[in-house]
Design a protein around this motif. Sequence first.
Motif, mmCIF file in Angstrom:
data_model
loop_
_atom_site.group_PDB
_atom_site.id
_atom_site.type_symbol
_atom_site.label_atom_id
_atom_site.label_comp_id
_atom_site.label_asym_id
_atom_site.label_seq_id
_atom_site.Cartn_x
_atom_site.Cartn_y
_atom_site.Cartn_z
ATOM 1 N N GLN A 1 0.820 -1.213 0.000
ATOM 2 C CA GLN A 1 0.000 0.000 0.000
ATOM 3 C C GLN A 1 0.854 1.262 0.000
ATOM 4 N N ILE A 2 1.922 1.273 0.769
ATOM 5 C CA ILE A 2 2.761 2.474 0.779
ATOM 6 C C ILE A 2 3.499 2.629 -0.546
ATOM 7 N N VAL A 3 3.871 1.503 -1.171
ATOM 8 C CA VAL A 3 4.510 1.576 -2.489
ATOM 9 C C VAL A 3 3.531 2.158 -3.507
ATOM 10 N N PHE A 4 2.272 1.729 -3.442
ATOM 11 C CA PHE A 4 1.257 2.264 -4.349
ATOM 12 C C PHE A 4 1.061 3.765 -4.116
ATOM 13 N N ALA A 5 0.975 4.160 -2.845
ATOM 14 C CA ALA A 5 0.791 5.581 -2.529
ATOM 15 C C ALA A 5 1.979 6.409 -2.991
ATOM 16 N N LEU A 6 3.193 5.910 -2.783
ATOM 17 C CA LEU A 6 4.379 6.639 -3.228
ATOM 18 C C LEU A 6 4.461 6.694 -4.750
ATOM 19 N N SER A 7 3.991 5.646 -5.431
ATOM 20 C CA SER A 7 3.968 5.673 -6.897
ATOM 21 C C SER A 7 3.024 6.757 -7.400
ATOM 22 N N LEU A 8 1.869 6.876 -6.761
ATOM 23 C CA LEU A 8 0.939 7.934 -7.171
ATOM 24 C C LEU A 8 1.501 9.316 -6.860
ATOM 25 N N CYS A 9 2.153 9.450 -5.720
ATOM 26 C CA CYS A 9 2.805 10.735 -5.406
ATOM 27 C C CYS A 9 3.883 11.040 -6.438
ATOM 28 N N GLY A 10 4.601 10.020 -6.860
ATOM 29 C CA GLY A 10 5.614 10.216 -7.885
ATOM 30 C C GLY A 10 5.016 10.616 -9.214
ATOM 31 N N LEU A 11 3.811 10.138 -9.497
ATOM 32 C CA LEU A 11 3.148 10.490 -10.755
ATOM 33 C C LEU A 11 2.659 11.924 -10.736
ATOM 34 N N PHE A 12 2.087 12.359 -9.624
ATOM 35 C CA PHE A 12 1.445 13.669 -9.594
ATOM 36 C C PHE A 12 2.271 14.771 -8.924
ATOM 37 N N ILE A 13 3.177 14.424 -8.025
ATOM 38 C CA ILE A 13 3.886 15.452 -7.267
ATOM 39 C C ILE A 13 5.329 15.589 -7.720
ATOM 40 N N ASP A 14 6.130 14.568 -7.419
ATOM 41 C CA ASP A 14 7.556 14.647 -7.726
ATOM 42 C C ASP A 14 8.077 13.234 -7.944
ATOM 43 N N LYS A 15 8.999 13.067 -8.862
ATOM 44 C CA LYS A 15 9.543 11.751 -9.208
ATOM 45 C C LYS A 15 10.375 11.143 -8.086
ATOM 46 N N THR A 16 10.782 11.939 -7.116
ATOM 47 C CA THR A 16 11.556 11.417 -5.992
ATOM 48 C C THR A 16 10.748 10.377 -5.230
ATOM 49 N N TRP A 17 9.445 10.589 -5.114
ATOM 50 C CA TRP A 17 8.586 9.636 -4.411
ATOM 51 C C TRP A 17 8.538 8.308 -5.155
ATOM 52 N N TRP A 18 8.556 8.355 -6.488
ATOM 53 C CA TRP A 18 8.543 7.130 -7.288
ATOM 54 C C TRP A 18 9.843 6.350 -7.079
ATOM 55 N N VAL A 19 10.959 7.054 -7.013
ATOM 56 C CA VAL A 19 12.252 6.404 -6.766
ATOM 57 C C VAL A 19 12.237 5.751 -5.382
ATOM 58 N N LEU A 20 11.676 6.421 -4.395
ATOM 59 C CA LEU A 20 11.563 5.848 -3.059
ATOM 60 C C LEU A 20 10.685 4.595 -3.083
ATOM 61 N N ALA A 21 9.607 4.618 -3.849
ATOM 62 C CA ALA A 21 8.743 3.439 -3.973
ATOM 63 C C ALA A 21 9.499 2.277 -4.608
ATOM 64 N N ILE A 22 10.335 2.563 -5.617
ATOM 65 C CA ILE A 22 11.147 1.523 -6.255
ATOM 66 C C ILE A 22 12.110 0.918 -5.231
ATOM 67 N N ILE A 23 12.752 1.767 -4.430
ATOM 68 C CA ILE A 23 13.700 1.278 -3.424
ATOM 69 C C ILE A 23 12.988 0.402 -2.401
ATOM 70 N N ILE A 24 11.821 0.839 -1.945
ATOM 71 C CA ILE A 24 11.070 0.057 -0.957
ATOM 72 C C ILE A 24 10.611 -1.264 -1.549
ATOM 73 N N ALA A 25 10.177 -1.255 -2.799
ATOM 74 C CA ALA A 25 9.644 -2.473 -3.414
ATOM 75 C C ALA A 25 10.735 -3.509 -3.680
ATOM 76 N N PHE A 26 11.917 -3.068 -4.077
ATOM 77 C CA PHE A 26 12.959 -4.009 -4.461
ATOM 78 C C PHE A 26 13.936 -4.340 -3.332
ATOM 79 N N ALA A 27 13.793 -3.699 -2.187
ATOM 80 C CA ALA A 27 14.708 -3.957 -1.066
ATOM 81 C C ALA A 27 14.363 -5.289 -0.413
ATOM 82 N N ARG A 28 15.378 -5.981 0.049
ATOM 83 C CA ARG A 28 15.194 -7.220 0.808
ATOM 84 C C ARG A 28 15.134 -6.844 2.278
ATOM 85 N N TRP A 29 13.928 -6.679 2.807
ATOM 86 C CA TRP A 29 13.759 -6.168 4.154
ATOM 87 C C TRP A 29 14.204 -7.163 5.209
#
Length: 160
Positions: free
Chosen positions: A112-140
Motif C-alpha cells: 500500500q505504501i509503495v502504491f501511494a508513493l507511486s501515485l505521489c511520484g506520478l502527480f507530485i515529484d519523481k523522488t517519491w517514485w524512486v523511493l517506492a522503487i527502493i522500498i519495493a525491491f529492497a530485501r527487508w
Amino acid sequence: MKQESTEMVTTNSPPKWRLIVNKLIKISVNMSLVIGAIYLFGMMSTIHGKELPEEYFINGYPSIIGLVDSEIFMGVIFVITLSIFVYALYLFWQLHEVAVHKSQQMSSAHTQIVFALSLCGLFIDKTWWVLAIIIAFARWDVIGNAISSIINNGVRGNKQ
C-alpha cells in the motif's frame, strides 16, 4: 490382477470449433472497428478537393503525392499515430507501476505504501517514485538482520 478404472474424465471446455469461431468473430469485429475508425477519421479531413492535378503524374504514372492527398490515407495515418501514442502511454504506465507489481509479487507488507508513493511520484515529484522503487525491491529481511546485528554488536561491545 489389477482392474484399471475406466472413468471418463469430463471437462467443461468448449469444443475446438467454437473456440475458432469465437476467435474469428473477435478478429472480424476488431478489423471492422479499425476500418470504421479509418473511414471516420478520413472523412473528417479535407484534402485539396477530389480532382487530381497533372503534377501528380510523372510520365503518365502516378507519384506518391497522390496517395498522400487522399482522405483514407490520412485516416490510416491518424489511426496509426493514435495507436502508437496510446501504446507508448500504456508502456509508460507499466514502467510507472513496476514497483507496485514487484511489491505484490513478493507479497510485501509495504504494497500500500509503495502504491501511494507511486501515485505521489506520478502527480507530485519523481523522488517519491524512486523511493517506492527502493522500498519495493529492497530485501527487508536482510536489512532487518543487518540492523539487528549492528545493534547487538553495539550493546554487547563487540568490535570487528
